[in-house]
Write a protein that holds these residues in place. Structure first.
Motif, mmCIF file in Angstrom:
data_model
loop_
_atom_site.group_PDB
_atom_site.id
_atom_site.type_symbol
_atom_site.label_atom_id
_atom_site.label_comp_id
_atom_site.label_asym_id
_atom_site.label_seq_id
_atom_site.Cartn_x
_atom_site.Cartn_y
_atom_site.Cartn_z
ATOM 1 N N GLU A 129 0.842 -1.193 0.000
ATOM 2 C CA GLU A 129 0.000 0.000 0.000
ATOM 3 C C GLU A 129 0.879 1.245 0.000
ATOM 4 O O GLU A 129 1.923 1.280 0.649
ATOM 5 N N THR A 130 0.443 2.263 -0.721
ATOM 6 C CA THR A 130 1.263 3.456 -0.870
ATOM 7 C C THR A 130 0.389 4.672 -1.075
ATOM 8 O O THR A 130 -0.834 4.559 -1.203
ATOM 9 N N ASP A 131 1.011 5.837 -1.120
ATOM 10 C CA ASP A 131 0.278 7.062 -1.413
ATOM 11 C C ASP A 131 -0.181 7.058 -2.869
ATOM 12 O O ASP A 131 0.276 6.247 -3.681
ATOM 13 N N ASP A 132 -1.043 8.032 -3.195
ATOM 14 C CA ASP A 132 -1.671 8.008 -4.510
ATOM 15 C C ASP A 132 -0.851 8.682 -5.601
ATOM 16 O O ASP A 132 -1.143 8.537 -6.776
ATOM 17 N N PHE A 133 0.148 9.479 -5.268
ATOM 18 C CA PHE A 133 1.052 10.085 -6.239
ATOM 19 C C PHE A 133 0.343 10.934 -7.301
ATOM 20 O O PHE A 133 0.780 11.017 -8.441
ATOM 21 N N ASP A 134 -0.771 11.530 -6.974
ATOM 22 C CA ASP A 134 -1.450 12.498 -7.853
ATOM 23 C C ASP A 134 -1.645 11.991 -9.276
ATOM 24 O O ASP A 134 -1.078 12.545 -10.231
ATOM 25 N N PRO A 135 -2.468 10.978 -9.473
ATOM 26 C CA PRO A 135 -2.722 10.507 -10.843
ATOM 27 C C PRO A 135 -3.630 11.474 -11.590
ATOM 28 O O PRO A 135 -4.199 12.405 -11.013
ATOM 29 N N LEU A 136 -3.776 11.230 -12.881
ATOM 30 C CA LEU A 136 -4.799 11.918 -13.658
ATOM 31 C C LEU A 136 -6.156 11.346 -13.246
ATOM 32 O O LEU A 136 -6.401 10.150 -13.401
ATOM 33 N N GLU A 137 -7.023 12.187 -12.699
ATOM 34 C CA GLU A 137 -8.327 11.739 -12.217
ATOM 35 C C GLU A 137 -9.451 12.078 -13.189
ATOM 36 O O GLU A 137 -10.444 11.372 -13.285
#
Length: 399
Positions: A129-137
């Motif tokens: 599990e990790t942070d979301d790293f600012d994907p294209l939403e």
């Protein structure tokens, strides 16, 4: 290292642009998503888990079973923190944030089986599990991060410049160190390139005509033409083999699309093979300055974006006539012909003719004839697989 891109459950948020391309082929900054990762990781080989509807139109290269494969969610762009986590991944493990798989490193033989079966099996992997790293939403994320990605792509490309170009001594290049000009570029007299607020990239074979004004960060990709007197504002990308005129602000043109005349396009996304008639204008701000609601392509429901600036989202092969006015937050599908004197609907289904108070189906054979004529002008063949893809989109729009 080899890499395979995959799409996740949020794919439909990127329609109508992704009706005709995989998500990794979306352009943001100078490059597509796939091109960014290939440059960042110095990859020699990439593949993709391709939807059946796109097979034959886009390549799905095989995976070498003898080498591990990095699987990447195409909604994620390269960024330092994510790159560090990817480099630490062991074969047989994946990064996940909630129910979203971000990246995985998988045995080559297993990866080849996934590709041949057209499905992944991330559940068999060790999960971190990790942070979301600012994907294209959402689609509008593309133009919002475009300025940042122009800068990042210039870094990835090694500050690309060539001495083999023609720059008029009567052109003005402000902050020259931040202007990157490719081979065969022509910058004509009276053109003004201002890179004080961000870099300007001019790709190989592009032409900046007399009197055009560019304010960075801006990317003009290969073989594109910026017409005389055009005004291109920051965080805009004119993709390969496009024509740009009038006023463009914080927008992305994918490739082979033309806006050659006067008129304003702002905070917008334009696919391939689109054409804007003279004096077409987009509204990107509501008169009451409130946030914009956008129609979701799949549910047909209005979605509150929380954004104050959104212009037009236009799918491939769509066109406007002269003097067309596009309302704030208009979503236009694939192969539409808009010639109404009134504001068209804010959601225009694919393969639709839009006249004044009238929406009619665009006859498929006539639409294909136009596509073939437009593509032939750029020496691009309309293949049978491409035609089949378009026919599926047309039938879906009728259902």
């Amino acid at each position: 290292m080899q890499c395979c891109f995959f799409e996740d459950q949020l794919l439909s948020r990127f329609h109508p642009l992704t009706l005709t391309r995989p998500l990794d082929d979306l352009r943001v900054g100078i490059c597509t998503v796939a091109e960014k990762w290939k440059a960042e990781l110095e990859l020699e080989h990439t593949s993709r888990l391709l939807r059946d509807t796109l097979k034959g139109v886009f390549e799905q290269p095989p995976i070498d079973p003898g080498e591990p494969c990095l699987w990447l969610n195409a909604r994620y762009l390269p960024q330092e923190a994510l790159l560090e986590r990817i480099h630490d991944l062991e074969v047989g493990s994946c990064l996940r944030s909630g129910d979203i798989e971000i990246a995985a490193k998988v045995d080559g033989a297993e990866s080849a089986r996934w590709l041949s079966n057209n499905r992944d099996n991330f559940n068999s992997l060790l999960v971190f599990e990790t942070d979301d790293f600012d994907p294209l939403e959402h689609l509008w994320d593309l133009f919002q991060v475009n300025g940042r990605e122009i800068r990042a792509d210039i870094e990835r490309m090694g500050h690309p410049s060539s001495e083999d170009h023609s720059i008029s001594p009567h052109a003005v290049l402000e902050n020259r160190d931040q202007i990157f000009i490719g081979e065969g570029v022509s910058v004509e007299p009276g053109a003004i390139l201002v890179a004080t607020e961000g870099p300007i990239y001019i790709g190989p074979g592009a032409t900046i005509c007399a009197g055009a004004i560019l304010r960075g960060p801006v990317a003009i990709c290969r073989e594109s033409i910026v017409n005389m007197g055009a005004k291109i504002y920051g965080a805009s990308t004119i993709g390969p083999v496009c024509k740009a005129g009038g006023e463009i602000n914080n927008s992305i043109f994918h490739s082979y699309s033309n806006k050659g005349h006067e008129g304003f396009i702002g905070n917008s996304l334009v696919g391939q093979w689109c054409n804007f008639g003279a004096d077409t204008n987009t509204s990107n701000l509501k008169n009451n300055y409130s946030t914009i609601r956008l129609t979701d392509w799949t549910s047909m429901q209005q979605v509150e974006t929380g954004q104050q600036f959104i212009g037009t989202i236009m799918g491939d092969h769509s066109k406007t006539a002269i003097n067309v006015q596009l309302n704030t937050g208009t979503v236009c599908g694939v192969s539409c012909n808009i010639f109404t004197a009134d504001f068209p609907p804010k959601l225009i289904p694919s393969f639709t003719w839009v006249g004044t108070n009238v929406l009619q189906p665009y006859k498929f054979n006539k639409a294909v004839e136009t596509m073939e004529a437009v593509m032939k002008r750029r020496d691009v063949e309309l293949t049978e697989n491409y035609r089949n893809m378009m026919e599926r989109i047309a039938k879906k729009s009728r259902s």
